[in-house]
Design an enzyme around this catalytic site. Structure first.
Site, PDB file in Angstrom:
ATOM      1  N   THR A   3      -1.701   8.505   4.615  1.00 52.38           N
ATOM      2  CA  THR A   3      -1.845   7.232   3.773  1.00 52.38           C
ATOM      3  C   THR A   3      -2.062   6.166   4.521  1.00 52.38           C
ATOM      4  O   THR A   3      -1.909   5.675   5.415  1.00 52.38           O
ATOM      5  CB  THR A   3      -0.413   7.158   2.693  1.00 52.38           C
ATOM      6  OG1 THR A   3      -0.849   6.400   1.984  1.00 52.38           O
ATOM      7  CG2 THR A   3       0.265   6.896   4.417  1.00 52.38           C
TER       8      THR A   3
ATOM      9  N   SER B 215       7.845   2.120   2.532  1.00 55.63           N
ATOM     10  CA  SER B 215       8.874   2.895   1.550  1.00 55.63           C
ATOM     11  C   SER B 215       9.444   4.454   2.376  1.00 55.63           C
ATOM     12  O   SER B 215       8.526   4.280   3.082  1.00 55.63           O
ATOM     13  CB  SER B 215       8.382   3.305  -0.193  1.00 55.63           C
ATOM     14  OG  SER B 215       7.402   4.606   0.328  1.00 55.63           O
TER      15      SER B 215
ATOM     16  N   TYR C  54       9.525   7.107   2.284  1.00 58.92           N
ATOM     17  CA  TYR C  54       7.878   8.112   1.617  1.00 58.92           C
ATOM     18  C   TYR C  54       6.643   7.387   3.002  1.00 58.92           C
ATOM     19  O   TYR C  54       6.298   8.488   4.050  1.00 58.92           O
ATOM     20  CB  TYR C  54       7.125   8.134   0.315  1.00 58.92           C
ATOM     21  CG  TYR C  54       5.581   8.715   0.548  1.00 58.92           C
ATOM     22  CD1 TYR C  54       6.477   9.668   1.480  1.00 58.92           C
ATOM     23  CD2 TYR C  54       4.967   7.758   0.130  1.00 58.92           C
ATOM     24  CE1 TYR C  54       3.700  10.485   0.883  1.00 58.92           C
ATOM     25  CE2 TYR C  54       3.624   8.019   0.510  1.00 58.92           C
ATOM     26  CZ  TYR C  54       2.939   9.110   1.669  1.00 58.92           C
ATOM     27  OH  TYR C  54       1.776   8.855   0.734  1.00 58.92           O
ATOM     28  N   HIS C  55       6.431   6.418   2.716  1.00 55.86           N
ATOM     29  CA  HIS C  55       5.642   5.991   3.471  1.00 55.86           C
ATOM     30  C   HIS C  55       5.651   5.178   4.999  1.00 55.86           C
ATOM     31  O   HIS C  55       5.333   6.180   6.014  1.00 55.86           O
ATOM     32  CB  HIS C  55       4.947   4.016   3.185  1.00 55.86           C
ATOM     33  CG  HIS C  55       3.637   4.327   2.243  1.00 55.86           C
ATOM     34  ND1 HIS C  55       4.889   4.437   1.126  1.00 55.86           N
ATOM     35  CD2 HIS C  55       2.843   4.490   2.141  1.00 55.86           C
ATOM     36  CE1 HIS C  55       3.289   4.041  -0.343  1.00 55.86           C
ATOM     37  NE2 HIS C  55       2.350   4.423   0.741  1.00 55.86           N
TER      38      HIS C  55
ATOM     39  N   LYS D  42       5.263   8.735   6.876  1.00 51.85           N
ATOM     40  CA  LYS D  42       3.825   9.276   7.459  1.00 51.85           C
ATOM     41  C   LYS D  42       3.493   8.149   8.345  1.00 51.85           C
ATOM     42  O   LYS D  42       2.314   8.941   9.808  1.00 51.85           O
ATOM     43  CB  LYS D  42       3.295   9.032   6.695  1.00 51.85           C
ATOM     44  CG  LYS D  42       2.862   9.325   4.683  1.00 51.85           C
ATOM     45  CD  LYS D  42       2.185  10.809   5.413  1.00 51.85           C
ATOM     46  CE  LYS D  42       2.392  11.598   3.578  1.00 51.85           C
ATOM     47  NZ  LYS D  42       1.254  12.530   3.551  1.00 51.85           N
TER      48      LYS D  42
HETATM   49  P1  NAD Z   1       1.562  16.644  -5.068  1.00 45.93           P
HETATM   50  O1  NAD Z   1       2.732  16.893  -4.606  1.00 45.93           O
HETATM   51  O2  NAD Z   1       1.314  17.741  -5.941  1.00 45.93           O
HETATM   52  O3  NAD Z   1       0.897  18.367  -3.946  1.00 45.93           O
HETATM   53  C1  NAD Z   1       2.178  18.535  -2.731  1.00 45.93           C
HETATM   54  C2  NAD Z   1       2.579  19.794  -2.528  1.00 45.93           C
HETATM   55  O4  NAD Z   1       3.754  20.260  -1.643  1.00 45.93           O
HETATM   56  C3  NAD Z   1       2.828  20.583  -3.857  1.00 45.93           C
HETATM   57  O5  NAD Z   1       2.407  21.866  -4.322  1.00 45.93           O
HETATM   58  C4  NAD Z   1       4.522  21.017  -2.856  1.00 45.93           C
HETATM   59  O6  NAD Z   1       4.837  21.921  -3.499  1.00 45.93           O
HETATM   60  C5  NAD Z   1       4.162  20.845  -1.756  1.00 45.93           C
HETATM   61  N1  NAD Z   1       5.247  21.142  -0.363  1.00 45.93           N
HETATM   62  C6  NAD Z   1       6.078  20.321  -0.559  1.00 45.93           C
HETATM   63  N2  NAD Z   1       6.928  20.324   0.321  1.00 45.93           N
HETATM   64  C7  NAD Z   1       6.605  21.702   0.848  1.00 45.93           C
HETATM   65  C8  NAD Z   1       7.360  22.679   1.663  1.00 45.93           C
HETATM   66  N3  NAD Z   1       8.239  21.590   2.698  1.00 45.93           N
HETATM   67  N4  NAD Z   1       6.592  23.873   2.264  1.00 45.93           N
HETATM   68  C9  NAD Z   1       5.807  24.327   1.240  1.00 45.93           C
HETATM   69  N5  NAD Z   1       5.250  23.311   0.557  1.00 45.93           N
HETATM   70  C10 NAD Z   1       5.529  21.815   0.031  1.00 45.93           C
HETATM   71  O7  NAD Z   1       0.964  15.624  -4.208  1.00 45.93           O
HETATM   72  P2  NAD Z   1      -0.434  15.725  -3.555  1.00 45.93           P
HETATM   73  O8  NAD Z   1      -1.055  14.510  -4.586  1.00 45.93           O
HETATM   74  O9  NAD Z   1      -1.121  16.976  -3.836  1.00 45.93           O
HETATM   75  O10 NAD Z   1      -0.899  15.179  -2.187  1.00 45.93           O
HETATM   76  C11 NAD Z   1      -0.840  15.605  -1.330  1.00 45.93           C
HETATM   77  C12 NAD Z   1      -0.692  15.245   0.007  1.00 45.93           C
HETATM   78  O11 NAD Z   1      -1.691  14.479   1.020  1.00 45.93           O
HETATM   79  C13 NAD Z   1       0.369  14.186   0.522  1.00 45.93           C
HETATM   80  O12 NAD Z   1       1.023  14.882   1.811  1.00 45.93           O
HETATM   81  C14 NAD Z   1       0.500  13.084  -0.177  1.00 45.93           C
HETATM   82  O13 NAD Z   1       1.173  12.230   0.619  1.00 45.93           O
HETATM   83  C15 NAD Z   1      -1.021  12.969   0.070  1.00 45.93           C
HETATM   84  N6  NAD Z   1      -1.590  11.898   0.131  1.00 45.93           N
HETATM   85  C16 NAD Z   1      -1.506  11.654  -2.093  1.00 45.93           C
HETATM   86  C17 NAD Z   1      -2.510  10.185  -1.786  1.00 45.93           C
HETATM   87  C18 NAD Z   1      -2.707  10.646  -4.276  1.00 45.93           C
HETATM   88  O14 NAD Z   1      -2.685  10.216  -3.983  1.00 45.93           O
HETATM   89  N7  NAD Z   1      -2.472  11.812  -4.186  1.00 45.93           N
HETATM   90  C19 NAD Z   1      -3.106   9.523  -1.458  1.00 45.93           C
HETATM   91  C20 NAD Z   1      -2.657   9.380  -0.545  1.00 45.93           C
HETATM   92  C21 NAD Z   1      -2.037  10.954   0.721  1.00 45.93           C
HETATM   93  N1  USQ Z   2       1.361  -0.505  -9.605  1.00 44.06           N
HETATM   94  C1  USQ Z   2       1.200  -0.774 -10.376  1.00 44.06           C
HETATM   95  N2  USQ Z   2       1.754  -0.970 -11.869  1.00 44.06           N
HETATM   96  C2  USQ Z   2       1.985   0.640 -12.106  1.00 44.06           C
HETATM   97  C3  USQ Z   2       2.105   1.505 -10.650  1.00 44.06           C
HETATM   98  C4  USQ Z   2       1.512   1.219  -9.920  1.00 44.06           C
HETATM   99  O1  USQ Z   2       1.207  -2.086 -11.547  1.00 44.06           O
HETATM  100  O2  USQ Z   2       2.218   1.427 -12.917  1.00 44.06           O
HETATM  101  C5  USQ Z   2       1.481  -0.931  -8.963  1.00 44.06           C
HETATM  102  C6  USQ Z   2       2.353  -0.872  -7.605  1.00 44.06           C
HETATM  103  O3  USQ Z   2       2.844  -1.348  -7.109  1.00 44.06           O
HETATM  104  C7  USQ Z   2       1.935  -1.041  -5.897  1.00 44.06           C
HETATM  105  C8  USQ Z   2       0.071   0.003  -6.661  1.00 44.06           C
HETATM  106  O4  USQ Z   2       0.240  -0.153  -7.714  1.00 44.06           O
HETATM  107  O5  USQ Z   2       0.955  -1.869  -5.603  1.00 44.06           O
HETATM  108  C9  USQ Z   2       0.415   1.592  -6.607  1.00 44.06           C
HETATM  109  O6  USQ Z   2       1.270   1.835  -6.313  1.00 44.06           O
HETATM  110  P1  USQ Z   2       0.874   3.702  -7.312  1.00 44.06           P
HETATM  111  O7  USQ Z   2       2.263   4.260  -7.858  1.00 44.06           O
HETATM  112  O8  USQ Z   2      -0.824   3.730  -7.273  1.00 44.06           O
HETATM  113  O9  USQ Z   2       0.350   4.022  -5.188  1.00 44.06           O
HETATM  114  P2  USQ Z   2       1.436   4.318  -4.073  1.00 44.06           P
HETATM  115  O10 USQ Z   2       3.547   3.714  -4.107  1.00 44.06           O
HETATM  116  O11 USQ Z   2       1.211   3.140  -3.041  1.00 44.06           O
HETATM  117  O12 USQ Z   2       0.910   6.104  -3.596  1.00 44.06           O
HETATM  118  C10 USQ Z   2       0.270   7.179  -3.772  1.00 44.06           C
HETATM  119  C11 USQ Z   2       0.347   8.297  -3.642  1.00 44.06           C
HETATM  120  C12 USQ Z   2       0.988   8.226  -1.916  1.00 44.06           C
HETATM  121  C13 USQ Z   2       0.078   7.259  -1.444  1.00 44.06           C
HETATM  122  C14 USQ Z   2      -0.607   6.833  -1.629  1.00 44.06           C
HETATM  123  C15 USQ Z   2      -1.893   5.838  -1.115  1.00 44.06           C
HETATM  124  O13 USQ Z   2       1.418   8.554  -4.587  1.00 44.06           O
HETATM  125  O14 USQ Z   2       1.123   9.400  -2.157  1.00 44.06           O
HETATM  126  O15 USQ Z   2       0.447   7.728  -0.004  1.00 44.06           O
HETATM  127  O16 USQ Z   2      -0.921   6.058  -2.856  1.00 44.06           O
HETATM  128  S1  USQ Z   2      -1.466   3.619  -0.503  1.00 44.06           S
HETATM  129  O17 USQ Z   2      -1.657   3.026  -2.129  1.00 44.06           O
HETATM  130  O18 USQ Z   2      -3.377   3.608  -0.403  1.00 44.06           O
HETATM  131  O19 USQ Z   2      -1.213   4.410   1.017  1.00 44.06           O
END
Ligand code: NAD
Ligand code: USQ
Length: 381
Positions: A144, A183, A185-186, A189
């Site tokens: 991320t 967070s 979560y972050h 990573k």
């Molecule tokens: P998502 O939650 O929709 O998908 C994750 C999938 O992984 C789910 O289907 C879940 O069931 C599966 N999973 C979780 N833990 C598991 C485990 N222990 N064993 C097997 N399966 C498991 O999330 P997403 O939005 O598709 O994100 C996928 C990846 O991309 C994540 O690692 C996330 O951090 C990264 N990412 C997502 C975004 C975003 O904006 N969605 C941005 C940047 C990075």
């Molecule tokens: N935000 C708002 N209003 C909302 C929701 C969010 O202003 O209704 C703001 C948040 O405060 C934040 C930004 O928008 O500053 C992004 O929030 P987000 O929920 O869209 O994204 P984030 O929590 O950072 O997480 C998402 C994905 C995560 C991924 C990350 C990439 O859920 O899996 O790792 O984006 S990044 O943000 O580049 O680190």
């Protein structure tokens, strides 16, 4: 190639699997369906009606390509994981399978610990299994942009490594960019990065870490082939990401929920580009790289206020500045390097009216699934 897609039932994993299979790769989805269970736990839902994994894969096999699946928890079922890798013998494993919502990881003690246990153990289990089965398997992990924090303290954000001069020796060195998570979560990573560094140093694993920005959009060329292939669309305060939330809010006459004044800048990428970038990374492993290969998987940087204003102009919706539930910089500048994927052929889709229309159309069509009570559900931290 034979590709194992961990987390292939999720928002990014499903369209990426379809894209890879349509381009001739044999894909095995491994997923524990935890994301679907968390929807039940939170009382939230995808705006689109997603088919079961069994049905999705059945339709995809007929229309798209060679896809199979296995329900498996990579964090708690190590023996089944290693057996699956031994049986399938993948050329590459893509690791999408982590708990990915920052707000979910900050709800309470239970979700903090779950996020760490699930993400760190799962990712470590994959590395450990690769050592045992075949060290040539290329691991492609979804990281991320949040590992860097979002400041310009060290200038434009490089791809994983920062070139610095050591004051005491005058030597120039390249170090892993200082982690600055916002967070739990972050933070997972950031910890993943150390696992990769050690496994590459000690066992010569081949790892690509893709530091992705916020993904927006819903459909790709492949998910559009049949309604059963539709992708999930999260809009709730825990899993919904900002631009998709704003589009769903605009479609439902709900004021756009800008946290604080909206000065936060973030990097964005469209879901179709997620699939394309992962395919580029998988098809182009770098055999000669002695360290973890890190790419920034982003198309463009925008501020939250700017996004809200684009939608306001388009849809005439209202903007509501709500107190920010997160501990983050109220405003920041952001500049991100992304030459790695671009040099492999990535030509990013940037935000356009046409694309916003595409998502808005789906949000309109799926209006009945929108539950206004699920919009402001983020925990405070
Ligand atoms: P998502 O939650 O929709 O998908 C994750 C999938 O992984 C789910 O289907 C879940 O069931 C599966 N999973 C979780 N833990 C598991 C485990 N222990 N064993 C097997 N399966 C498991 O999330 P997403 O939005 O598709 O994100 C996928 C990846 O991309 C994540 O690692 C996330 O951090 C990264 N990412 C997502 C975004 C975003 O904006 N969605 C941005 C940047 C990075
Ligand atoms: N935000 C708002 N209003 C909302 C929701 C969010 O202003 O209704 C703001 C948040 O405060 C934040 C930004 O928008 O500053 C992004 O929030 P987000 O929920 O869209 O994204 P984030 O929590 O950072 O997480 C998402 C994905 C995560 C991924 C990350 C990439 O859920 O899996 O790792 O984006 S990044 O943000 O580049 O680190």
């Amino acid at each position: 190639m034979k590709i194992m897609v961990v987390g292939g039932d999720g928002f990014c994993g499903w369209p990426t699997t379809l894209h890879l299979a349509r381009n001739g790769h044999e894909c095995l989805i491994v997923d524990n369906l935890s994301r679907r269970r968390i929807d039940e736990e939170l009382g939230s839902n995808s705006l689109t009606s997603i088919a079961t994994l069994t049905d999705r894969v059945r339709v995809a096999k007929g229309l798209v390509g060679n896809i199979s699946f296995k329900i498996l928890d990579i964090a708690s079922e190590y023996d089944r994981l290693i057996e699956t890798i031994r049986d399938f013998r993948p050329d590459a494993i893509i690791q999408f399978g982590e708990q990915r919502a920052a707000p979910y990881s900050m709800i309470d003690d239970r979700t903090r610990r779950y996020t760490v246990d699930n993400n760190i153990t799962g990712t470590h289990n994959i590395c450990s299994a690769i050592v045992e089965v075949d060290r040539n398997i290329h691991l492609v992990h979804l990281g991320t942009m949040g590992v860097y924090g979002y400041s310009k303290d060290f200038g434009a954000i490089p791809e994983g490594y920062l070139d610095i001069e050591i004051k005491s020796t005058g030597k120039d060195v390249s170090v892993l960019y200082p982690s600055n998570p916002g967070s739990v979560y972050h933070m997972t990573k950031c910890l993943d990065q150390l696992i990769f560094q050690f496994y590459v140093k000690n066992w010569g694993l081949r790892v690509t870490d893709l530091h992705q920005g916020i993904v927006w959009g819903v459909e790709t060329d492949e998910t559009k082939l049949d309604p059963m292939l539709v992708n999930r669309f999260d809009y709730d305060g825990v899993y919904g990401t900002v631009l998709n939330r704003f589009i769903a809010q605009a479609a439902n006459g709900y004021p756009l929920t800008v946290y604080g004044a909206g000065g936060q800048s973030r990097a964005f990428i469209h879901i179709s580009d997620t699939a394309r970038c992962v395919k580029l990374a998988v098809e182009n492993p770098d055999l000669s790289n002695p360290r973890v290969r890190i790419f920034n998987q982003v198309a463009e940087a925008r501020s939250i206020g700017e996004l809200a204003n684009i939608l306001k102009e388009k849809c005439g919706c209202e903007i509501q500045n709500v107190p920010n539930p997160r501990k983050e910089l109220p405003e920041n500048e952001l500049e991100v390097h992304s030459m790695g994927l671009r040099s492999l052929g990535f030509d990013p889709i940037t935000l356009s009216n046409h694309l916003i229309d595409d998502v808005h159309f789906i949000a309109e069509a799926a209006k009945s699934g929108f539950n206004a009570e699920k919009v402001l559900t983020s925990p405070k931290w």
